[in-house]
Motif scaffolding. Structure first.
Motif, PDB file in Angstrom:
ATOM      1  N   UNK A   1       0.650  -1.349  -0.084  1.00  0.00           N
ATOM      2  CA  UNK A   1      -0.068   0.202  -0.081  1.00  0.00           C
ATOM      3  C   UNK A   1       0.832   1.369  -0.104  1.00  0.00           C
ATOM      4  N   UNK A   2       0.710   2.061  -1.124  1.00  0.00           N
ATOM      5  CA  UNK A   2       1.629   3.253  -1.024  1.00  0.00           C
ATOM      6  C   UNK A   2       0.569   4.561  -0.753  1.00  0.00           C
ATOM      7  N   UNK A   3       1.095   5.208   0.316  1.00  0.00           N
ATOM      8  CA  UNK A   3       0.446   6.071   0.744  1.00  0.00           C
ATOM      9  C   UNK A   3      -0.172   7.169  -0.503  1.00  0.00           C
ATOM     10  N   UNK A   4      -1.174   8.020  -0.145  1.00  0.00           N
ATOM     11  CA  UNK A   4      -1.825   8.782  -1.238  1.00  0.00           C
ATOM     12  C   UNK A   4      -0.834   9.805  -1.862  1.00  0.00           C
ATOM     13  N   UNK A   5      -1.255  10.196  -2.809  1.00  0.00           N
ATOM     14  CA  UNK A   5      -0.420  11.394  -3.284  1.00  0.00           C
ATOM     15  C   UNK A   5      -0.536  12.463  -2.298  1.00  0.00           C
ATOM     16  N   UNK A   6       0.600  13.275  -2.257  1.00  0.00           N
ATOM     17  CA  UNK A   6       0.837  14.427  -1.257  1.00  0.00           C
ATOM     18  C   UNK A   6      -0.401  15.307  -1.539  1.00  0.00           C
ATOM     19  N   UNK A   7      -1.180  15.623  -0.635  1.00  0.00           N
ATOM     20  CA  UNK A   7      -2.515  16.548  -0.805  1.00  0.00           C
ATOM     21  C   UNK A   7      -2.374  17.315   0.613  1.00  0.00           C
ATOM     22  N   UNK A   8      -3.442  18.360   0.934  1.00  0.00           N
ATOM     23  CA  UNK A   8      -3.550  19.257   1.693  1.00  0.00           C
ATOM     24  C   UNK A   8      -3.587  18.590   3.249  1.00  0.00           C
ATOM     25  N   UNK A   9      -4.273  17.501   3.131  1.00  0.00           N
ATOM     26  CA  UNK A   9      -4.445  16.978   4.591  1.00  0.00           C
ATOM     27  C   UNK A   9      -3.265  16.232   4.909  1.00  0.00           C
ATOM     28  N   UNK A  10      -2.679  15.600   3.900  1.00  0.00           N
ATOM     29  CA  UNK A  10      -1.378  15.092   4.363  1.00  0.00           C
ATOM     30  C   UNK A  10      -0.259  15.875   4.882  1.00  0.00           C
ATOM     31  N   UNK A  11      -0.114  17.178   4.012  1.00  0.00           N
ATOM     32  CA  UNK A  11       0.699  18.176   4.616  1.00  0.00           C
ATOM     33  C   UNK A  11       0.351  18.652   5.890  1.00  0.00           C
ATOM     34  N   UNK A  12      -0.921  18.670   6.207  1.00  0.00           N
ATOM     35  CA  UNK A  12      -1.450  19.567   7.464  1.00  0.00           C
ATOM     36  C   UNK A  12      -1.118  18.374   8.785  1.00  0.00           C
ATOM     37  N   UNK A  13      -1.419  16.938   8.146  1.00  0.00           N
ATOM     38  CA  UNK A  13      -1.213  16.048   9.505  1.00  0.00           C
ATOM     39  C   UNK A  13       0.167  16.017   9.664  1.00  0.00           C
ATOM     40  N   UNK A  14       1.148  15.960   8.616  1.00  0.00           N
ATOM     41  CA  UNK A  14       2.706  15.958   8.794  1.00  0.00           C
ATOM     42  C   UNK A  14       3.074  17.159   9.597  1.00  0.00           C
ATOM     43  N   UNK A  15       2.470  18.463   9.454  1.00  0.00           N
ATOM     44  CA  UNK A  15       2.806  19.637  10.222  1.00  0.00           C
ATOM     45  C   UNK A  15       2.594  19.438  11.490  1.00  0.00           C
ATOM     46  N   UNK A  16       1.485  19.013  11.888  1.00  0.00           N
ATOM     47  CA  UNK A  16       0.993  18.962  13.176  1.00  0.00           C
ATOM     48  C   UNK A  16       1.571  17.739  14.014  1.00  0.00           C
ATOM     49  N   UNK A  17       2.360  16.869  13.287  1.00  0.00           N
ATOM     50  CA  UNK A  17       2.802  15.833  13.990  1.00  0.00           C
ATOM     51  C   UNK A  17       4.316  16.179  14.350  1.00  0.00           C
ATOM     52  N   UNK A  18       4.978  17.021  13.635  1.00  0.00           N
ATOM     53  CA  UNK A  18       6.489  17.196  13.688  1.00  0.00           C
ATOM     54  C   UNK A  18       6.902  18.706  14.411  1.00  0.00           C
ATOM     55  N   UNK A  19       7.996  18.702  14.916  1.00  0.00           N
ATOM     56  CA  UNK A  19       8.564  19.965  15.253  1.00  0.00           C
ATOM     57  C   UNK A  19       8.605  21.186  14.212  1.00  0.00           C
ATOM     58  N   UNK A  20       8.485  22.167  14.557  1.00  0.00           N
ATOM     59  CA  UNK A  20       8.639  23.447  13.548  1.00  0.00           C
ATOM     60  C   UNK A  20       9.941  23.317  12.820  1.00  0.00           C
ATOM     61  N   UNK A  21      11.083  23.110  13.348  1.00  0.00           N
ATOM     62  CA  UNK A  21      12.448  23.087  12.971  1.00  0.00           C
ATOM     63  C   UNK A  21      12.556  22.124  11.795  1.00  0.00           C
ATOM     64  N   UNK A  22      11.545  21.082  11.666  1.00  0.00           N
ATOM     65  CA  UNK A  22      11.824  19.879  10.697  1.00  0.00           C
ATOM     66  C   UNK A  22      11.826  20.536   9.266  1.00  0.00           C
ATOM     67  N   UNK A  23      12.432  20.099   8.219  1.00  0.00           N
ATOM     68  CA  UNK A  23      12.124  20.584   6.934  1.00  0.00           C
ATOM     69  C   UNK A  23      10.807  20.138   6.362  1.00  0.00           C
ATOM     70  N   UNK A  24      10.385  20.677   5.276  1.00  0.00           N
ATOM     71  CA  UNK A  24       9.292  20.614   4.722  1.00  0.00           C
ATOM     72  C   UNK A  24       9.032  18.954   4.341  1.00  0.00           C
TER      73      UNK A  24
END
Ligand code: SF4
Length: 337
Positions: free
Chosen positions: A32-55
């Motif tokens: 199972x490959x995760x879905x193509x990057x979309x707004x929801x995936x970016x938002x979930x990623x941003x919420x899960x990581x520290x601010x200092x992480x790269x995009x």
């Protein structure tokens, strides 16, 4: 019941996706490959990581969460220390398993082998066997699956060198855009594969450039021998694998008459890019008269602003081609009409 193994569609998925996918499928797993990057995936990623992480690292976390939503049994997340002799990968890759393990709760079983080929690849058979053991205890089946996976990977790399995009090769759309691949107008597009080829992250940059009638040269479409020879022109050996590829491509592009401009696509928060983009820009200014532009992405980058910059860059390239080939973008040379 078939075991489901998830592969996040981020970071080095664009290099090694076909290898890992073929390996697991040959062992009888459902990939199972995760879905193509979309707004929801970016938002979930941003919420899960520290601010200092790269995009790209933030987005990778979003892909892991997407796989959890898809209820996979395993997630494959290797710790990549080094994939070429005497070279390193960015340190963020080395700590990625810990970042994910500590940032996201209730993960499924994680398959996290350490890949460190800095001295040699002698441990590769052991790593393959250990990963394969999650799916079968038949060692010959594991060996056979990995041989098949390597063949799939070689075919994929050959396709990339012909100028086919990873996203196209992954979907086996190998006939697409052959018309544009023959265009005499070319630009070099530099950056990390997960920025260049993720259509959401790059805002379809490659397709937009192709839409302007430009053939796009990227590190992945370079002849490896040529790229390495050009990267070796640095006074000091570049020990980051991505750095070698990006610099080798940049130095090659600077010398080619038919490459009319160089674009560097960078992520906000990337330590490597801050060094590499600076080296590339200085060399381009000093040794060539080609236009250069640096586009920096973060989670707030707007597409309209990006489009304006791309259009201005393409207009400049076309204007120079139609009026005067040797017109400096930096005002260092005087030319008369
Ligand atoms: S190379 Fe840059 S963009 Fe890639 S993971 Fe490292 S810091 Fe992030």
């Amino acid at each position: 019941m078939t075991v489901r193994v998830g592969i996040p569609r981020g970071l080095l998925y664009y290099y090694y996706g076909p290898l890992w996918t073929e390996f697991f499928e040959s062992l009888g797993a459902e990939v199972v490959i995760s879905a193509e990057t979309n707004k929801k995936i970016v938002e979930m990623g941003v919420k899960s990581t520290v601010d200092e992480a790269c995009l790209p690292v933030k987005i990778y976390h979003g892909h892991v969460k997407d796989l959890m939503d898809q209820k996979v049994d395993y997630i494959f997340l290797p710790r990549l220390m080094s994939v070429y002799k005497n070279e390193y990968i960015c340190p963020k890759f080395c700590g990625l398993p810990e970042m994910v393990n500590h940032s996201i709760r209730n993960l499924p079983t994680m398959i996290q082998p350490t890949i460190d080929f800095r001295k040699s690849k002698k441990d590769l058979p052991k790593i393959v066997e250990a990963v394969g053991a999650y799916f079968t205890d038949d060692r010959r089946k594991i060996e056979w699956a990995f041989t098949k996976a390597l063949e799939n990977y070689r075919q994929y790399k050959t396709a990339l060198r012909q100028g086919i995009l990873p996203t196209e090769a992954l979907e086996k759309k190998d006939e697409k855009n052959f018309e544009l691949l023959k265009s005499s107008d070319k630009v070099a597009l530099l950056g990390h594969p997960y920025n260049l080829y993720d259509a959401f992250v790059s805002m379809n940059l490659v397709e937009k450039l192709r839409g302007h009638g430009l053939q796009v040269l990227t590190p992945e479409s370079m002849d490896v021998k040529v790229m390495n020879e050009k990267a070796a022109l640095m006074d000091k050996k570049m020990f980051w694998s991505f750095g070698r590829k990006i610099l080798g491509t940049a130095f090659y592009a600077m010398e080619q008459q038919d490459i009319q401009g160089i674009i560097y696509l960078s992520s906000f928060g990337c330590g490597l890019d801050s060094v590499l983009a600076d080296i590339v820009e200085r060399r381009v200014r000093r040794n060539s008269d080609k236009p250069f532009t640096l586009l920096t992405l973060d989670e707030h980058t707007g597409e309209a602003g990006m489009d304006t910059r791309i259009e201005a860059f393409v207009d400049m390239i076309k204007w120079r081609r139609n009026h005067e080939n040797n017109f400096s973008a930096y005002g260092q040379h005087l030319h008369s009409y």
